[in-house]
Design an enzyme around this catalytic site. Sequence first.
Site, PDB file in Angstrom:
ATOM      1  N   GLU A   1      -9.481   7.906  -2.057  1.00 25.16           N
ATOM      2  CA  GLU A   1      -9.033   6.832  -1.166  1.00 25.16           C
ATOM      3  C   GLU A   1      -7.604   7.076  -0.704  1.00 25.16           C
ATOM      4  O   GLU A   1      -6.700   7.302  -1.512  1.00 25.16           O
ATOM      5  CB  GLU A   1      -9.135   5.473  -1.892  1.00 25.16           C
ATOM      6  CG  GLU A   1      -8.688   4.314  -1.020  1.00 25.16           C
ATOM      7  CD  GLU A   1      -9.107   2.938  -1.545  1.00 25.16           C
ATOM      8  OE1 GLU A   1      -9.849   2.850  -2.541  1.00 25.16           O
ATOM      9  OE2 GLU A   1      -8.696   1.935  -0.928  1.00 25.16           O
TER      10      GLU A   1
ATOM     11  N   LYS B   1     -19.077   3.002 -11.019  1.00 24.18           N
ATOM     12  CA  LYS B   1     -17.874   3.694 -10.538  1.00 24.18           C
ATOM     13  C   LYS B   1     -16.686   3.138 -11.292  1.00 24.18           C
ATOM     14  O   LYS B   1     -16.642   1.952 -11.607  1.00 24.18           O
ATOM     15  CB  LYS B   1     -17.692   3.485  -9.030  1.00 24.18           C
ATOM     16  CG  LYS B   1     -16.387   4.075  -8.483  1.00 24.18           C
ATOM     17  CD  LYS B   1     -16.380   4.190  -6.962  1.00 24.18           C
ATOM     18  CE  LYS B   1     -15.949   2.959  -6.219  1.00 24.18           C
ATOM     19  NZ  LYS B   1     -14.582   2.462  -6.549  1.00 24.18           N
TER      20      LYS B   1
ATOM     21  N   GLU C   1     -12.134   3.714 -11.742  1.00 22.87           N
ATOM     22  CA  GLU C   1     -10.928   4.273 -11.122  1.00 22.87           C
ATOM     23  C   GLU C   1     -10.105   5.040 -12.152  1.00 22.87           C
ATOM     24  O   GLU C   1      -9.950   4.595 -13.284  1.00 22.87           O
ATOM     25  CB  GLU C   1     -10.076   3.141 -10.522  1.00 22.87           C
ATOM     26  CG  GLU C   1     -10.785   2.393  -9.413  1.00 22.87           C
ATOM     27  CD  GLU C   1      -9.917   1.297  -8.785  1.00 22.87           C
ATOM     28  OE1 GLU C   1      -8.732   1.156  -9.151  1.00 22.87           O
ATOM     29  OE2 GLU C   1     -10.444   0.579  -7.911  1.00 22.87           O
TER      30      GLU C   1
ATOM     31  N   ASP D   1     -19.085  -1.064  -9.129  1.00 20.40           N
ATOM     32  CA  ASP D   1     -17.749  -0.891  -9.694  1.00 20.40           C
ATOM     33  C   ASP D   1     -17.626  -1.571 -11.044  1.00 20.40           C
ATOM     34  O   ASP D   1     -18.002  -2.745 -11.196  1.00 20.40           O
ATOM     35  CB  ASP D   1     -16.698  -1.519  -8.766  1.00 20.40           C
ATOM     36  CG  ASP D   1     -16.054  -0.507  -7.846  1.00 20.40           C
ATOM     37  OD1 ASP D   1     -15.988   0.688  -8.202  1.00 20.40           O
ATOM     38  OD2 ASP D   1     -15.604  -0.920  -6.758  1.00 20.40           O
TER      39      ASP D   1
ATOM     40  N   SER E   1     -14.140  -4.722  -4.313  1.00 22.53           N
ATOM     41  CA  SER E   1     -13.557  -5.335  -3.112  1.00 22.53           C
ATOM     42  C   SER E   1     -14.236  -6.678  -2.827  1.00 22.53           C
ATOM     43  O   SER E   1     -13.761  -7.455  -2.000  1.00 22.53           O
ATOM     44  CB  SER E   1     -13.694  -4.399  -1.897  1.00 22.53           C
ATOM     45  OG  SER E   1     -15.012  -3.930  -1.783  1.00 22.53           O
TER      46      SER E   1
HETATM   47  O1  KIV Z   1     -14.298  -1.687  -4.039  1.00 24.66           O
HETATM   48  C1  KIV Z   1     -14.473  -0.974  -3.039  1.00 24.66           C
HETATM   49  O2  KIV Z   1     -14.888  -1.433  -1.974  1.00 24.66           O
HETATM   50  C2  KIV Z   1     -14.144   0.445  -3.147  1.00 24.66           C
HETATM   51  C3  KIV Z   1     -14.163   1.257  -1.888  1.00 24.66           C
HETATM   52  C4  KIV Z   1     -12.952   0.989  -1.096  1.00 24.66           C
HETATM   53  C5  KIV Z   1     -14.341   2.697  -2.170  1.00 24.66           C
HETATM   54  O3  KIV Z   1     -13.856   0.914  -4.199  1.00 24.66           O
END
Ligand code: KIV
Length: 271
Positions: free
Chosen positions: A189, A120, A122, A90, A52
């Site tokens: 989410e 993390k 997806e 991420d 994000s």
């Molecule tokens: O990138 C992010 O901020 C996220 C959250 C919304 C969990 O993946």
Amino acid sequence: MSKTKEAKRVTTHVLQEMKARGQRISMITAYDYSLARLVDGAGIDVILVGDSASNVMAGHETTLPITLDQMIYHACGVVRGCERALIVVDLPFGTYQGNTKLALSSAIRIMKESGAHAVKLEGGREVAGSVERILSAGIPVMGHLGLTPQSIYKFGTYVVRAKEEAEAGRLREDAKLLEEAGCFAIVLEKIPAALAAEVARSVNIPVIGIGAGAGVDGQVLVLHDMLGINKEFNPRFLRRYADLHHIITDAVGNYISDVRSGDFPNTEEQY
Ligand code: KIV
């Protein structure tokens, strides 16, 4: 890192114990040293260096454009600002899908170059191979199901996911599959609260929700959204804990008028 700091550090095992005790996990995003330091000092359990950053730091419309180098840059600052929180980064779009070797090398770059503690990614069954390959190098992996923003052009919209039984069933199976593959936690989410609670009960790893109701093991929010920096983003699940938009605009406005009037600096504020 000193021994005392190491003793205090939140680990994936600590999160597992928190779930077992029914103790809720707090997670928030951060993308830079200064805010990560504040958030860590406030006692957050997990900091997510989320992709994000592509939206809130770089101003892109989606999370797709952010690169691995840019994620590592953000993660390095966060790592330097934290003593206690578990730091998860991420894997950005295009660095792990459909290529387990690439997934492993992307995850290794994050761990080696930033000093973060986990990654993390997806998706469910379609990324199971990547999850397993990353885990084979001893890198903890957090999953992310439901609304997965990197697939926005497949979904076409940011509306609530898994309202229909077919998608809900697939999500239940994917959560189990991610647990079996070895993920240490899963983010859910924007899915119905009842489904999220059911998934949280069905797996032994912590389930962290965003727009997924209260029946999960913890919550995550985007820092800039919960601090009210961005006025335009108003989803139902967002609780604003501050109104930094106004505070910052007023502060900068006051500074501008003090400079223009000659009120700043005064005699005490000079050498
Ligand atoms: O990138 C992010 O901020 C996220 C959250 C919304 C969990 O993946």
